[in-house]
Scaffold this active site. Structure first.
Site, PDB file in Angstrom:
ATOM      1  N   ARG A 151       0.811  -1.236   0.000  1.00 17.69           N
ATOM      2  CA  ARG A 151       0.000   0.000   0.000  1.00 17.69           C
ATOM      3  C   ARG A 151       0.837   1.275   0.000  1.00 17.69           C
ATOM      4  NH1 ARG A 151      -3.401  -3.142   3.294  1.00 17.69           N
ATOM      5  NH2 ARG A 151      -5.102  -3.923   2.004  1.00 17.69           N
TER       6      ARG A 151
ATOM      7  N   LYS B  53       3.919  11.702 -11.105  1.00 15.84           N
ATOM      8  CA  LYS B  53       3.015  10.891 -11.940  1.00 15.84           C
ATOM      9  C   LYS B  53       3.686   9.559 -12.209  1.00 15.84           C
ATOM     10  CE  LYS B  53       0.480  14.199 -14.754  1.00 15.84           C
ATOM     11  NZ  LYS B  53       0.233  14.588 -16.148  1.00 15.84           N
TER      12      LYS B  53
ATOM     13  N   GLU C 219      11.838  17.992 -25.392  1.00 14.38           N
ATOM     14  CA  GLU C 219      11.080  18.358 -24.174  1.00 14.38           C
ATOM     15  C   GLU C 219      11.644  19.646 -23.572  1.00 14.38           C
ATOM     16  OE1 GLU C 219       8.378  17.200 -22.656  1.00 14.38           O
ATOM     17  OE2 GLU C 219       8.090  15.162 -23.391  1.00 14.38           O
TER      18      GLU C 219
ATOM     19  N   LYS D   7       9.700  22.813 -14.109  1.00 20.01           N
ATOM     20  CA  LYS D   7       8.811  21.680 -13.805  1.00 20.01           C
ATOM     21  C   LYS D   7       8.444  21.706 -12.312  1.00 20.01           C
ATOM     22  CE  LYS D   7       6.770  17.588 -14.455  1.00 20.01           C
ATOM     23  NZ  LYS D   7       6.724  16.333 -15.134  1.00 20.01           N
TER      24      LYS D   7
ATOM     25  N   GLU E 237      -2.879  18.527 -12.113  1.00 23.35           N
ATOM     26  CA  GLU E 237      -3.205  18.958 -13.470  1.00 23.35           C
ATOM     27  C   GLU E 237      -4.620  19.514 -13.602  1.00 23.35           C
ATOM     28  OE1 GLU E 237      -1.411  16.302 -16.395  1.00 23.35           O
ATOM     29  OE2 GLU E 237      -2.767  17.122 -17.895  1.00 23.35           O
TER      30      GLU E 237
ATOM     31  N   ARG F 140      -0.657  22.962 -14.552  1.00 20.53           N
ATOM     32  CA  ARG F 140       0.153  21.824 -15.015  1.00 20.53           C
ATOM     33  C   ARG F 140      -0.174  21.419 -16.453  1.00 20.53           C
ATOM     34  NH1 ARG F 140       2.179  16.555 -11.431  1.00 20.53           N
ATOM     35  NH2 ARG F 140       3.466  15.690 -13.074  1.00 20.53           N
TER      36      ARG F 140
ATOM     37  N   ASN G 227       1.595  20.075 -21.326  1.00 19.25           N
ATOM     38  CA  ASN G 227       1.128  19.228 -22.428  1.00 19.25           C
ATOM     39  C   ASN G 227       1.306  19.879 -23.796  1.00 19.25           C
ATOM     40  OD1 ASN G 227       0.331  17.108 -20.777  1.00 19.25           O
ATOM     41  ND2 ASN G 227      -1.622  18.102 -20.317  1.00 19.25           N
TER      42      ASN G 227
ATOM     43  N   HIS H 175       1.908  17.687 -26.672  1.00 21.40           N
ATOM     44  CA  HIS H 175       1.610  16.307 -26.268  1.00 21.40           C
ATOM     45  C   HIS H 175       0.281  15.798 -26.813  1.00 21.40           C
ATOM     46  CE1 HIS H 175       5.053  16.925 -23.769  1.00 21.40           C
ATOM     47  NE2 HIS H 175       4.959  15.730 -23.226  1.00 21.40           N
TER      48      HIS H 175
ATOM     49  N   HIS I  19       0.782  12.470 -28.564  1.00 24.09           N
ATOM     50  CA  HIS I  19       0.263  11.193 -28.051  1.00 24.09           C
ATOM     51  C   HIS I  19      -0.491  10.440 -29.147  1.00 24.09           C
ATOM     52  CE1 HIS I  19       0.290  12.159 -23.456  1.00 24.09           C
ATOM     53  NE2 HIS I  19       1.437  11.708 -23.896  1.00 24.09           N
TER      54      HIS I  19
ATOM     55  N   HIS J 155       9.178   9.244 -27.501  1.00 27.08           N
ATOM     56  CA  HIS J 155       8.211  10.187 -26.943  1.00 27.08           C
ATOM     57  C   HIS J 155       8.559  11.637 -27.329  1.00 27.08           C
ATOM     58  CE1 HIS J 155       5.350  11.852 -24.139  1.00 27.08           C
ATOM     59  NE2 HIS J 155       6.312  12.539 -23.536  1.00 27.08           N
TER      60      HIS J 155
HETATM   61  N1  LIG Z   1       5.671  10.809 -15.305  1.00 25.45           N
HETATM   62  C1  LIG Z   1       5.791  11.844 -16.087  1.00 25.45           C
HETATM   63  O1  LIG Z   1       5.464  12.977 -15.700  1.00 25.45           O
HETATM   64  C2  LIG Z   1       6.344  11.665 -17.462  1.00 25.45           C
HETATM   65  C3  LIG Z   1       6.702  12.791 -18.219  1.00 25.45           C
HETATM   66  C4  LIG Z   1       7.256  12.585 -19.481  1.00 25.45           C
HETATM   67  C5  LIG Z   1       7.441  11.298 -19.966  1.00 25.45           C
HETATM   68  N2  LIG Z   1       7.090  10.227 -19.203  1.00 25.45           N
HETATM   69  C6  LIG Z   1       7.292   8.854 -19.696  1.00 25.45           C
HETATM   70  O2  LIG Z   1       8.666   8.635 -19.935  1.00 25.45           O
HETATM   71  C7  LIG Z   1       8.812   7.577 -20.875  1.00 25.45           C
HETATM   72  C8  LIG Z   1       9.915   7.880 -21.856  1.00 25.45           C
HETATM   73  O3  LIG Z   1      11.110   8.005 -21.138  1.00 25.45           O
HETATM   74  P1  LIG Z   1      12.545   7.972 -21.854  1.00 25.45           P
HETATM   75  O4  LIG Z   1      12.502   8.806 -23.055  1.00 25.45           O
HETATM   76  O5  LIG Z   1      13.534   8.259 -20.809  1.00 25.45           O
HETATM   77  O6  LIG Z   1      12.645   6.471 -22.419  1.00 25.45           O
HETATM   78  P2  LIG Z   1      13.197   5.124 -21.772  1.00 25.45           P
HETATM   79  O7  LIG Z   1      12.969   5.062 -20.339  1.00 25.45           O
HETATM   80  O8  LIG Z   1      12.652   4.021 -22.612  1.00 25.45           O
HETATM   81  O9  LIG Z   1      14.776   5.198 -22.011  1.00 25.45           O
HETATM   82  C9  LIG Z   1      15.269   5.284 -23.321  1.00 25.45           C
HETATM   83  C10 LIG Z   1      16.413   4.319 -23.595  1.00 25.45           C
HETATM   84  O10 LIG Z   1      17.608   4.841 -23.035  1.00 25.45           O
HETATM   85  C11 LIG Z   1      18.324   3.825 -22.329  1.00 25.45           C
HETATM   86  N3  LIG Z   1      19.080   4.542 -21.302  1.00 25.45           N
HETATM   87  C12 LIG Z   1      18.589   5.173 -20.220  1.00 25.45           C
HETATM   88  N4  LIG Z   1      19.555   5.843 -19.595  1.00 25.45           N
HETATM   89  C13 LIG Z   1      20.698   5.616 -20.280  1.00 25.45           C
HETATM   90  C14 LIG Z   1      22.033   6.069 -20.126  1.00 25.45           C
HETATM   91  N5  LIG Z   1      22.367   6.947 -19.185  1.00 25.45           N
HETATM   92  N6  LIG Z   1      22.945   5.631 -21.006  1.00 25.45           N
HETATM   93  C15 LIG Z   1      22.605   4.784 -22.022  1.00 25.45           C
HETATM   94  N7  LIG Z   1      21.362   4.357 -22.232  1.00 25.45           N
HETATM   95  C16 LIG Z   1      20.402   4.774 -21.367  1.00 25.45           C
HETATM   96  C17 LIG Z   1      17.238   2.911 -21.843  1.00 25.45           C
HETATM   97  O11 LIG Z   1      17.723   1.627 -21.582  1.00 25.45           O
HETATM   98  C18 LIG Z   1      16.261   2.930 -23.016  1.00 25.45           C
HETATM   99  O12 LIG Z   1      16.668   1.993 -23.993  1.00 25.45           O
HETATM  100  C19 LIG Z   1       7.452   7.399 -21.522  1.00 25.45           C
HETATM  101  O13 LIG Z   1       6.891   6.208 -21.068  1.00 25.45           O
HETATM  102  C20 LIG Z   1       6.641   8.588 -21.013  1.00 25.45           C
HETATM  103  O14 LIG Z   1       5.285   8.283 -20.857  1.00 25.45           O
HETATM  104  C21 LIG Z   1       6.543  10.391 -17.968  1.00 25.45           C
END
Ligand SMILES: NC(=O)c1ccc[n+]([C@@H]2O[C@H](COP(=O)([O-])OP(=O)(O)OC[C@H]3O[C@@H](n4cnc5c(N)ncnc54)[C@H](O)[C@@H]3O)[C@@H](O)[C@H]2O)c1
Length: 357
Positions: free
Chosen positions: A117, A139, A181, A223, A233, A237, A241, A244, A248, A261
């Site tokens: 929990r 999030k 971003e 942020k 949001e 917040r 987007n 986005h 999306h 992304h």
């Molecule tokens: N929670 C939120 O507010 C929020 C905001 C924006 C995006 N997101 C989410 O984030 C995700 C995308 O994240 P991302 O772009 O980081 O992708 P990801 O987590 O898939 O990482 C991208 C790739 O980079 C590799 N990697 C990570 N760090 C590394 C490093 N230092 N050196 C070498 N390789 C490395 C990983 O293994 C992966 O293959 C999506 O699912 C999206 O929905 C969430």
């Protein structure tokens, strides 16, 4: 070192940007913490694990791997990890460190929020996108077949440890996707950040430490400020987007595989800029400036074979579409945006066409 407070009704904590912070991670673990579970992927651990291992040397910890990848951002791997946590002695005093990109941050945070929990999580992001965005704001979640991030929680971390040095091994395409971003952040709320991206693209693309530290710090500051004003949001917040809404739709339409992304956000920003200019919110001059900066940090992978009408249909089924009204975040000038709804569908379609090139 730069520290940015995030103040939410759930928790107040700091996002700290500091080279080498991973190697000092144990300093951020509260007294009385039980077993520490590092949730990562084999890929991230191979590239960056040594840093965190040094940072946790004095602390007993267990390492757990997620499969990684957007298509594996699902509930099933979390059930497996939760079981593993129990077998390895996890209890209510346990703590999760989510160590990886946005996928790991979202999934590790979600796991922490539901394990027994809820146990605390420390976010340790290793991609640019996660450092400037995903790891801050609480999030968490996973995807369903029906759509992205449709199951999740708000679970604010105890701390966010941002080590820009961890980006040294990040593949070029991932780095550029994160920069989109950062461009978003400049357009919505920081003219100085936008100007820096426009004027110093060589240093930024060469990952010059001074440039990288500045753009991460400024993005994290914004942020943190936005989340502090509006955790759930309900208002401010939503400006995050920008790009986005249509981004999306593009990700969903292409099965989350063809575009990263950030690349989808770049596409969405192009469409939003078209919408903003054609509705008179944005001057032609600012529109050109934004499109040029997006171009400079491209390329966005080729877009052939994607139908504008299909993206429009996706828009109406997005979880952020409330009662059929699509909200768009549109720039009014560089550093300021507004939220608009009820736009004519033909205009939205034209914007998508324009972004499809
Ligand atoms: N929670 C939120 O507010 C929020 C905001 C924006 C995006 N997101 C989410 O984030 C995700 C995308 O994240 P991302 O772009 O980081 O992708 P990801 O987590 O898939 O990482 C991208 C790739 O980079 C590799 N990697 C990570 N760090 C590394 C490093 N230092 N050196 C070498 N390789 C490395 C990983 O293994 C992966 O293959 C999506 O699912 C999206 O929905 C969430």
């Amino acid at each position: 070192m730069s520290t940015f407070p995030v103040q939410t009704p759930q928790r107040t904590y700091c996002a700290t940007v500091e080279r080498g912070i991973l190697e000092r991670a144990s300093a951020h673990l509260p007294a009385g913490t039980g077993k520490v579970f590092v949730v990562s992927t084999e890929d991230v651990w191979r590239h960056q694990g040594a840093r965190l291992r040094r940072g946790l040397e004095s602390f007993r910890h267990e390492l757990l791997f997620l499969p990684g990848g957007e298509d594996q951002k699902r509930l099933a791997p979390l059930e497996i990890l939760a079981g593993e946590m129990v077998r390895r002695g996890g209890d209510r005093s346990s703590l999760v460190i989510a160590f990886g990109g946005g996928v790991v941050n979202d999934m590790g945070g979600f796991l922490a929020s539901i394990f027994m929990r809820g146990v605390p999580v420390i976010q340790a992001p290793t991609t640019l996108l996660a450092q400037v965005d995903a790891a801050i704001g609480g999030k968490t979640g996973v995807n369903l077949v029906e759509g992205k991030n449709l199951v999740g929680t708000f679970h604010q971390p105890l701390a966010v440890l941002i080590d820009p040095a961890a980006l040294d091994t990040l593949p070029e395409r991932e780095y550029r996707a994160g920069l989109f971003e950062v461009i978003k952040t400049g357009v919505i709320r920081s003219q100085p950040l936008f100007r820096m991206l426009a004027d110093q693209s060589e240093q930024v693309l060469a990952r010059a430490p001074e440039a990288v530290d500045y753009l991460i710090g400024e993005s994290v500051r914004i942020k943190a400020e936005v989340v502090s004003a509006d955790e759930r949001e309900g208002g401010l917040r939503r400006i995050l987007n920008f790009g986005h809404t249509i981004g999306h739709a593009l990700e969903a339409e292409t099965g989350y595989r063809r575009f990263l992304h950030g690349e989808a956000v770049a596409f969405g920003m192009r469409a939003a800029v078209y919408l903003a200019e054609s509705t008179g919110y944005l001057s032609a001059e600012d529109s050109v400036d934004i499109l040029e900066v997006i171009e400079r940090y491209g390329p966005v992978p080729p877009l052939e074979g994607i139908a504008a009408e299909a993206l429009l249909r996706r828009l109406t089924s997005d979880k952020k579409t409330v009662q059929g009204r699509i909200h768009f975040v549109l720039p009014v000038r560089i550093g300021e945006v507004t939220v608009v709804s009820g736009l004519d569908e033909r205009l939205v379609l034209a914007a998508i066409w324009s972004a499809l090139g």
